[in-house]
Scaffold this active site. Structure first.
Site, PDB file in Angstrom:
ATOM      1  N   GLU A   1      15.438 -10.368   6.325  1.00 46.72           N
ATOM      2  CA  GLU A   1      16.792  -9.839   6.237  1.00 46.72           C
ATOM      3  C   GLU A   1      17.048  -9.011   4.971  1.00 46.72           C
ATOM      4  OE1 GLU A   1      19.576 -13.029   6.793  1.00 46.72           O
ATOM      5  OE2 GLU A   1      18.813 -13.534   8.768  1.00 46.72           O
TER       6      GLU A   1
ATOM      7  N   GLU B   1      15.368 -16.070  14.107  1.00 48.97           N
ATOM      8  CA  GLU B   1      16.470 -16.976  13.765  1.00 48.97           C
ATOM      9  C   GLU B   1      17.577 -16.804  14.778  1.00 48.97           C
ATOM     10  OE1 GLU B   1      18.083 -16.759   9.797  1.00 48.97           O
ATOM     11  OE2 GLU B   1      16.077 -16.583   8.915  1.00 48.97           O
TER      12      GLU B   1
HETATM   13  O1  IFM Z   1      20.656 -19.684   6.281  1.00 52.72           O
HETATM   14  C1  IFM Z   1      20.534 -18.330   6.606  1.00 52.72           C
HETATM   15  C2  IFM Z   1      19.118 -17.874   6.483  1.00 52.72           C
HETATM   16  O2  IFM Z   1      18.608 -18.118   5.217  1.00 52.72           O
HETATM   17  C3  IFM Z   1      19.006 -16.396   6.749  1.00 52.72           C
HETATM   18  N1  IFM Z   1      19.650 -16.047   7.997  1.00 52.72           N
HETATM   19  C4  IFM Z   1      20.956 -16.565   8.248  1.00 52.72           C
HETATM   20  C5  IFM Z   1      21.004 -18.057   8.023  1.00 52.72           C
HETATM   21  C6  IFM Z   1      22.407 -18.602   8.305  1.00 52.72           C
HETATM   22  O3  IFM Z   1      23.340 -17.990   7.469  1.00 52.72           O
END
Ligand code: IFM
Length: 457
Positions: A179, A358
């Site tokens: 990210e 994710e």
């Molecule tokens: O916890 C975070 C993660 O570290 C990166 N993506 C989003 C998740 C939720 O906010």
């Protein structure tokens, strides 16, 4: 299915649309779970320092202990095994293996990941590593200005090559960055994340250095290991709130700033012209050859998806309708955007195989006296997003795996420990993990898929 239905504990049909060799995993990151902040030679990270600044973390917590995963990895791998995961995505703490971010390696730090990888492989779980999940070695920030320095790309490439050299033959994949939008925008423009700067020009320059670091790391790792290399981007597809020209244009710009700013250089070797124009004098300095370095062949693309963004130019802006509700982060539950976005990415970029690296929700979970956590909302979220994913696959998106965020409740950055994303509830006082109802649901779902796979479905 009716999106408003209450999920039952199981529905074997749900697993059927997924390909037989689909990867079922869960994700974590080093800074959010490991703890052991100053143990076995680990160097400090910018998040260790950020937590020490008053007012930065909502519950004034820190990451000294977190989920103490550093000392409990064997037990946590046992939880994954119980779930039936066939993959686990974790990140490597750069400052644990190279305390200063350049120079000497820390053998004790590498030993931890070496052992974790072995534990996973012994449990039949393929390890997927991420090199940078936001925990920059503090020394690099203090000594060279962190991501503001162009030199960081070479330091990152050295670190990447060393990880690939040591572990490349046992890792199923290595992602360079997690990210980068969050790193640049939340870390350098809004100040919400470490290191807490507030400059749009800095954020733009940092985003370029992140991408350059990605490209250099890809090149350096290719020399060590043939396959399984990629990057993880967070995509929050914007939708115009109303069918007006103003909202459409604003949504398009939002898409440029968040999705195309990273996808275009990585896949097309250029920055989007509309965003460059929007940034004006704040656009990053890009040297000759940078974009060629950034545009490296990828073996996979990781997409992190949580919600959509409703873009309204009204003052005050129109709120998201939230027909399916909102998570405890206040994020609208909108799984249709996952299907639509995957198809759009497939159309516009012809990407390599995609993994949903994710997807998950924060929920106000309560551990009851009977030892259960009845997180019906999370089961519903999971079910809806797996259905949306199945639809994207059926319509042509080449998605090979799904990683639920997160395995455990953990440190949710500036929200501290107040937001719970885990399949397992973490009691931070005792470090007791408890499987939530969603963990039971996901376990049954994975088992159903395995059964169908065995029957050749
Ligand atoms: O916890 C975070 C993660 O570290 C990166 N993506 C989003 C998740 C939720 O906010």
């Amino acid at each position: 299915m009716n999106h408003n239905d209450n999920p039952s504990a199981s529905n074997p049909c749900d697993a059927q649309p997924f390909p037989p060799d689909f990867v079922w995993g869960s994700s974590t990151s080093a800074q959010q779970i490991e703890g052991a902040a100053a143990i076995d030679g680990r160097g400090a990270s910018i998040w260790d320092a950020f937590c020490a600044e008053p007012g930065r973390i909502k519950d004034a917590s820190n990451v000294d202990i977190a989920c103490d995963h550093y000392h409990r990895s064997a037990d946590d791998v046992a939880l994954m095994h119980w779930l039936g995961l066939n993959a686990y995505r974790f990140s490597i703490s750069w400052s644990r293996v190279q305390p200063q971010g350049r120079g000497a390696w820390n053998e004790a730090g590498f030993a931890f990941y070496d052992q974790l990888i072995d534990q996973l492989l012994q449990a039949g779980i393929t390890p997927h590593a991420t090199l940078y999940h936001w925990d920059l070695p503090l020394a690099l920030d203090r000594d060279i200005g962190g991501w503001l320095s162009r030199d960081i790309a070479e330091h990152f490439a050295d670190y990447a090559a060393e990880v690939a050299r040591r572990f490349g033959d046992r890792l199923a994949s290595i992602a360079t960055l997690n990210e980068p939008w969050c790193v640049a925008t939340l870390g350098y423009e809004t100040g919400q994340f470490a290191p807490g700067h507030t400059s749009r020009a800095e954020a733009a320059q940092v985003s370029h250095h992140l991408l350059l670091a990605h490209g250099r790391a890809m090149q350096a790792m290719r020399a060590q290991t043939g396959t399984g290399l990629g990057v993880v981007l967070n995509h929050t597809p914007p939708y115009p709130a109303e069918p007006t020209e103003a909202d459409r244009r604003a949504a398009r710009l939002n898409d440029g700033l968040t999705t195309r700013w990273y996808m275009d250089p990585v896949f097309l070797g250029q920055y989007p012209a509309d965003v460059l124009e929007h940034l004006g004098a704040d656009a990053p300095r890009v040297e000759t050859g940078d974009l060629d370095a950034i545009r490296q062949p990828l073996d996979f693309l990781g997409i992190n998806f949580y919600t959509r963004k409703l873009v309204s130019t009204r003052v005050p802006p129109l709120p998201a309708p939230g027909a399916l509700g909102f998570t405890d982060m206040g994020w609208e539950i909108y799984p249709l955007a996952l299907t639509q976005h995957l198809l759009r990415i497939t159309r516009e970029y012809t990407p390599p195989p995609i993994y949903i690296t994710e997807n998950g929700m924060a929920n106000p979970d309560v551990l009851l006296a009977d030892g259960r956590v009845h997180d019906v909302g999370r089961i519903n979220y999971l079910r809806l997003h797996l259905q949306a994913l199945a639809q994207a696959i059926a319509q042509g998106a080449d998605v090979r795996g799904y990683f639920y965020w997160s395995l455990l409740d953990n440190f949710e950055w500036d929200s501290g420990y107040a937001k719970r994303f885990g399949l397992f509830h973490t009691d931070y006082a005792t470090q007791q993990r408890t499987a939530k109802d969603s963990a039971h649901w996901y376990r049954e779902f994975i088992a159903t898929h395995a059964k169908q796979r065995g029957q050749g479905v």
